[in-house]
Design a protein around this motif. Structure first.
Motif, PDB file in Angstrom:
ATOM      1  N   THR A 183       0.826  -1.211   0.000  1.00  0.00           N
ATOM      2  CA  THR A 183       0.000   0.000   0.000  1.00  0.00           C
ATOM      3  C   THR A 183       0.863   1.264   0.000  1.00  0.00           C
ATOM      4  O   THR A 183       0.366   2.341   0.298  1.00  0.00           O
ATOM      5  N   VAL A 188      -4.762   1.457   4.912  1.00  0.00           N
ATOM      6  CA  VAL A 188      -5.983   1.314   4.124  1.00  0.00           C
ATOM      7  C   VAL A 188      -7.074   0.724   5.014  1.00  0.00           C
ATOM      8  O   VAL A 188      -6.928  -0.395   5.521  1.00  0.00           O
ATOM      9  N   CYS A 191     -11.646  -1.742   1.612  1.00  0.00           N
ATOM     10  CA  CYS A 191     -11.372  -2.295   0.285  1.00  0.00           C
ATOM     11  C   CYS A 191     -12.685  -2.677  -0.380  1.00  0.00           C
ATOM     12  O   CYS A 191     -13.614  -3.159   0.277  1.00  0.00           O
ATOM     13  N   LEU A 243     -14.276   4.699  -1.159  1.00  0.00           N
ATOM     14  CA  LEU A 243     -14.138   3.554  -2.060  1.00  0.00           C
ATOM     15  C   LEU A 243     -14.711   3.782  -3.448  1.00  0.00           C
ATOM     16  O   LEU A 243     -14.653   2.866  -4.282  1.00  0.00           O
ATOM     17  N   GLY A 313     -15.637  -7.253   0.217  1.00  0.00           N
ATOM     18  CA  GLY A 313     -14.930  -6.056   0.638  1.00  0.00           C
ATOM     19  C   GLY A 313     -15.092  -5.845   2.137  1.00  0.00           C
ATOM     20  O   GLY A 313     -15.726  -6.639   2.837  1.00  0.00           O
ATOM     21  N   TRP A 342      -8.986   1.406  -0.805  1.00  0.00           N
ATOM     22  CA  TRP A 342      -8.346   0.628  -1.874  1.00  0.00           C
ATOM     23  C   TRP A 342      -9.395   0.204  -2.879  1.00  0.00           C
ATOM     24  O   TRP A 342     -10.426  -0.365  -2.504  1.00  0.00           O
ATOM     25  N   CYS A 346      -8.764  -7.880  -1.590  1.00  0.00           N
ATOM     26  CA  CYS A 346      -7.757  -8.725  -0.941  1.00  0.00           C
ATOM     27  C   CYS A 346      -8.462  -9.704  -0.018  1.00  0.00           C
ATOM     28  O   CYS A 346      -9.664  -9.592   0.246  1.00  0.00           O
TER      29      CYS A 346
END
Length: 400
Positions: A183, A188, A191, A243, A313, A342, A346
């Protein structure tokens, strides 16, 4: 007796830059290209690195020859049995591909950077976590709970590792999770998720000299994609400050049999980036309903939409102690003082959604300028700062 300030400095002094670099290089050299399922050598390096540092190591196969690995600073001695701190990473890397000016899996250090596939995404982050855990162990700092690194396989493809971990469970409570993805050392706190949707359209074949005798699946798919584009554009009119908005992308399309024939079939692969509260199966059902309402189906045309991959997310409150600890540690060490969101996805979303663990992402290296790029690299100074920030975060969250 050491003050908190003195203890922090003692721990930071135990983090050796050469050690972080050496472990990053060993992990890069281990490869682990995926698709391909070749993470095992990377896992072996992590196992060895954990054991020689006096940490507890456990492996758990997510698939044959593809083990997840946990490395933990466990309860006992100066570590209590309360809720711990979880670090999350993955052992696979994307394929190196052509165009490299260096050997992608023979790491080198040049101009203050470690070069090699995975240096940024995310062998450097894994190395920084392990070195930080070792510094905490050697310092004898009293912690209220354990510090664990959970490293999963297959993050770059289908997520077999994180799904296996989620089914197995974490086995204990955690005060927070730090995903060590790149990052640029920014904290962060949210996401977007990601989902793959496969659109299959079936029509009726006919000779292209009499197209009205058939029902063209490619034409029908194009009409569906008009609905997708309209939905995408509509969502961009109402952006979340952190976001943005959910997005659609057409990644692949194939259909028809030959130029002189009305296409009897068409298949489209869609990528849908998800806001934290969105359910991809609901989105697929809504798209099917919109297709039916638009009169695309019927009279020989059928449409099926299947969700083939889904990654949730997440969003963590800015005032949560985890955010304060991570952001404060980075800022105190001279790193970025910013907190952000982000647009990528992930594995942390699974930890937040399925286990209720507050989650952030923070790690060395750049997602947009290094990860998945030719001649991938990570700055040595970033690796060291990340290791120090991870150690401070654990001490400030768990310190007795």
């Amino acid at each position: 007796m050491q003050t908190a300030h003195e203890l922090e400095h003692a721990i930071l002094d135990l983090i050796d830059p050469d050690e972080v670099v050496a472990l990053t290089r060993a992990l890069v050299d281990a490869g682990g290209e995926n698709p391909g399922g070749t993470e095992e050598r990377t896992v072996q390096i992590l196992e060895q690195a954990g054991r020689i540092r006096g940490l507890e190591v456990r492996t758990d196969p997510a698939a044959p020859g593809r083990p997840n690995v946990d490395v933990e600073l466990t309860p006992g001695g100066s570590v209590g049995d309360g809720p711990g701190l979880l670090f999350l990473g993955h052992s696979d890397v994307v394929p190196a591909g052509p165009g490299w000016t260096r050997e992608p899996f023979r790491s080198v250090v040049a101009d203050g950077r470690v070069y090699g596939r995975g240096a940024t995404d995310m062998k450097g982050g894994l190395a920084a976590v392990l070195v930080a855990m070792d510094a905490l162990r050697r310092s004898g700092a009293e912690l209220r709970g354990p510090v664990r690194l959970a490293c999963t396989v297959d993050e770059e493809d289908l997520g077999l590792g994180i799904r296996h971990l989620t089914r197995r469970g974490l086995g204990r409570g955690f005060r927070g999770c730090v995903v060590a993805e790149p990052t640029d050392l920014q904290t962060v706190v949210g996401c977007r998720g990601d989902a793959y949707l496969e659109l299959e359209v079936t029509g009726v074949p006919a000779h292209s000299g009499r197209p009205a005798d058939g029902r063209n699946a490619i034409d029908a798919a194009a009409r569906v994609l008009e609905l997708v584009r309209a939905d995408h554009d509509r969502r961009q009119q109402d952006l979340d400050p952190l976001l943005g908005a959910g997005t659609w992308n057409v990644g692949r399309i194939e259909g028809g049999r030959t130029t002189s024939m009305v296409a009897p079939s068409c298949r489209v692969w869609l990528d849908r980036r998800l806001m934290p509260d969105e359910d991809p199966h609901r989105l697929a059902a809504d798209l099917v309903a919109a297709v039916d309402a638009a009169g695309i189906t019927g009279d020989g045309i059928s449409v099926n939409i299947e969700v083939t991959m889904a990654m949730p997310g997440f969003r963590t409150d800015l005032d949560h102690p985890l955010v304060t600890a991570v952001h404060g540690a980075v800022a105190d060490l001279g790193g970025p003082a910013s907190v952000g969101g982000w647009t990528a996805a992930c594995d942390g979303g699974f930890i937040a959604r399925d286990h209720g663990v507050p989650t952030v992402v923070m790690g060395p290296g750049g997602l947009n300028d290094q990860a998945h790029q030719v001649d991938e690299s990570v700055g040595v100074d970033e690796l060291v700062l990340a290791a120090r920030a991870y150690a401070l975060t654990a001490l400030r969250l768990l310190g007795a």
